[in-house]
Motif scaffolding. Structure first.
Motif, PDB file in Angstrom:
ATOM      1  N   VAL A  69       0.811  -1.217   0.000  1.00  0.00           N
ATOM      2  CA  VAL A  69       0.000   0.000   0.000  1.00  0.00           C
ATOM      3  C   VAL A  69       0.846   1.269   0.000  1.00  0.00           C
ATOM      4  O   VAL A  69       0.348   2.351  -0.317  1.00  0.00           O
ATOM      5  CB  VAL A  69      -0.984   0.020   1.196  1.00  0.00           C
ATOM      6  CG1 VAL A  69      -1.952  -1.146   1.113  1.00  0.00           C
ATOM      7  CG2 VAL A  69      -0.237  -0.008   2.526  1.00  0.00           C
ATOM      8  N   ALA A  70       2.123   1.162   0.350  1.00  0.00           N
ATOM      9  CA  ALA A  70       2.978   2.344   0.362  1.00  0.00           C
ATOM     10  C   ALA A  70       3.493   2.690  -1.032  1.00  0.00           C
ATOM     11  O   ALA A  70       3.941   3.813  -1.257  1.00  0.00           O
ATOM     12  CB  ALA A  70       4.157   2.128   1.309  1.00  0.00           C
ATOM     13  N   ARG A  71       3.414   1.751  -1.954  1.00  0.00           N
ATOM     14  CA  ARG A  71       4.027   1.961  -3.267  1.00  0.00           C
ATOM     15  C   ARG A  71       3.024   2.065  -4.408  1.00  0.00           C
ATOM     16  O   ARG A  71       3.327   2.646  -5.450  1.00  0.00           O
ATOM     17  CB  ARG A  71       5.023   0.831  -3.572  1.00  0.00           C
ATOM     18  CG  ARG A  71       6.210   0.804  -2.614  1.00  0.00           C
ATOM     19  CD  ARG A  71       7.206  -0.266  -2.996  1.00  0.00           C
ATOM     20  NE  ARG A  71       8.335  -0.313  -2.077  1.00  0.00           N
ATOM     21  CZ  ARG A  71       9.405   0.448  -2.160  1.00  0.00           C
ATOM     22  NH1 ARG A  71       9.500   1.332  -3.136  1.00  0.00           N
ATOM     23  NH2 ARG A  71      10.388   0.343  -1.282  1.00  0.00           N
ATOM     24  N   LEU A  72       1.830   1.497  -4.242  1.00  0.00           N
ATOM     25  CA  LEU A  72       0.853   1.554  -5.316  1.00  0.00           C
ATOM     26  C   LEU A  72       0.335   2.976  -5.505  1.00  0.00           C
ATOM     27  O   LEU A  72       0.187   3.731  -4.548  1.00  0.00           O
ATOM     28  CB  LEU A  72      -0.322   0.627  -5.010  1.00  0.00           C
ATOM     29  CG  LEU A  72      -0.087  -0.879  -5.102  1.00  0.00           C
ATOM     30  CD1 LEU A  72      -1.336  -1.631  -4.702  1.00  0.00           C
ATOM     31  CD2 LEU A  72       0.335  -1.275  -6.512  1.00  0.00           C
ATOM     32  N   SER A  73       0.015   3.324  -6.742  1.00  0.00           N
ATOM     33  CA  SER A  73      -0.624   4.609  -7.004  1.00  0.00           C
ATOM     34  C   SER A  73      -2.041   4.594  -6.433  1.00  0.00           C
ATOM     35  O   SER A  73      -2.595   3.525  -6.130  1.00  0.00           O
ATOM     36  CB  SER A  73      -0.686   4.872  -8.508  1.00  0.00           C
ATOM     37  OG  SER A  73      -1.596   3.974  -9.127  1.00  0.00           O
TER      38      SER A  73
END
Length: 224
Positions: A69-73
C-alpha cells in the motif's frame, strides 16, 4: 494479512513535521480479530488509515492483503482493494447524490458484479434499512448513515475489514446488533477484523488486543 515493519508517519511541513506513528511493527494473520485501543491522540486512526491505504506512510514498509500500500498509485490501490478490503470510518463518506441503495451497490458495480443492486438491497435489509433504500444521505439520521456505511463495507464480503468506532453513532441496542453482525460475518467468512474501539466489551470479543500510546505499540496480547 497485515505485515508492517518500522512504520512511521509524520504530518506537516518538512522540518517541522509532527511525528504520529513512531516505528510500528505489526503482523496480523488471516482470520484474526484485533481490537486497537489507546487514548485520544495515540495514533489509532492514523495507523488504520495507513494500513487501509488512505494515508501514505513516511517510512517503513507495509503489506496488506498482499498489497504494497505504500508503493501503489492511488488508482491502482483503489482497484486492488475492491472485494478484498472493507472500511468503516467515523466519517461516513457516503456519496451525497446517491441513494442508500446506490451507495451500497457502488463497490459491487465497480467490481463488475451483475447482481449489485439485489445484493445491496439484501445488505441494507440486514442492517435494518430495507425501508430506506431510496433515501439520500441528507435524509438519513447519523445512525442510519452509519448503517449504510457498514452495509457498503460488508456487501463485498471482504477478506479484511477495518472499522473505526463502527457503533459510535448508534444507540446501544442497534450497536450491539450491528457488532453481532460484523463478528458473525468475520467468523463465517474467515475474514480478518481490525477494530478501533473505546468499548471494553467489544475489545473483549476480539481474539487479540493491541494498545497504542504516543504512536508506539505498548501492549499486544492474545485473549482466550
Amino acid at each position: 494479512m497485515i505485515d508492517a515493519r518500522g512504520l512511521t508517519l509524520s504530518l506537516g511541513p518538512s522540518g517541522t513535521a509532527t511525528p504520529i506513528l513512531r516505528g510500528i511493527d505489526l503482523s496480523v494473520g488471516p482470520g484474526e480479530s484485533v481490537a486497537l485501543l489507546g487514548p485520544s491522540g495515540s495514533g489509532k486512526s492514523s495507523l488504520m488509515a495507513v494500513l487501509a491505504g488512505l494515508e501514505r506512510p513516511s517510512g517503513g514498509s507495509v503489506l496488506v492483503a498482499g498489497l504494497d500500500v505504500a508503493r501503489l498509485s492511488e488508482d491502482a490501490l483503489a482497484v486492488a482493494r475492491r472485494g478484498r478490503i472493507g472500511i468503516v470510518l467515523q466519517a461516513f463518506h457516503l456519496l451525497p447524490t446517491m441513494t442508500a441503495l446506490e451507495n451500497v451497490a457502488v463497490p459491487l458495480e465497480l467490481a463488475g458484479e451483475p447482481d449489485a443492486f439485489a445484493r445491496a438491497e439484501r445488505e441494507l435489509a440486514v442492517v435494518g434499512l430495507g425501508h430506506r433504500l431510496t433515501h439520500y444521505p441528507a435524509q438519513l439520521s447519523g445512525g442510519e448513515q452509519q448503517r449504510v456505511a457498514i452495509a457498503r463495507a460488508l456487501v463485498s464480503e471482504p477478506a479484511l475489514l477495518f472499522a473505526d468506532e463502527p457503533t459510535g453513532n448508534l444507540d446501544a441496542a442497534t450497536g450491539t446488533q450491528i457488532m453481532n453482525l460484523i463478528f458473525e460475518r468475520q467468523r463465517s467468512a474467515g475474514a480478518t477484523l481490525f477494530l478501533i474501539t473505546h468499548d471494553a466489551r467489544l475489545a473483549a470479543r476480539c481474539g487479540r488486543v493491541v494498545e497504542l500510546a504516543d504512536g508506539r505499540i505498548v501492549a499486544d496480547r492474545r485473549q482466550a
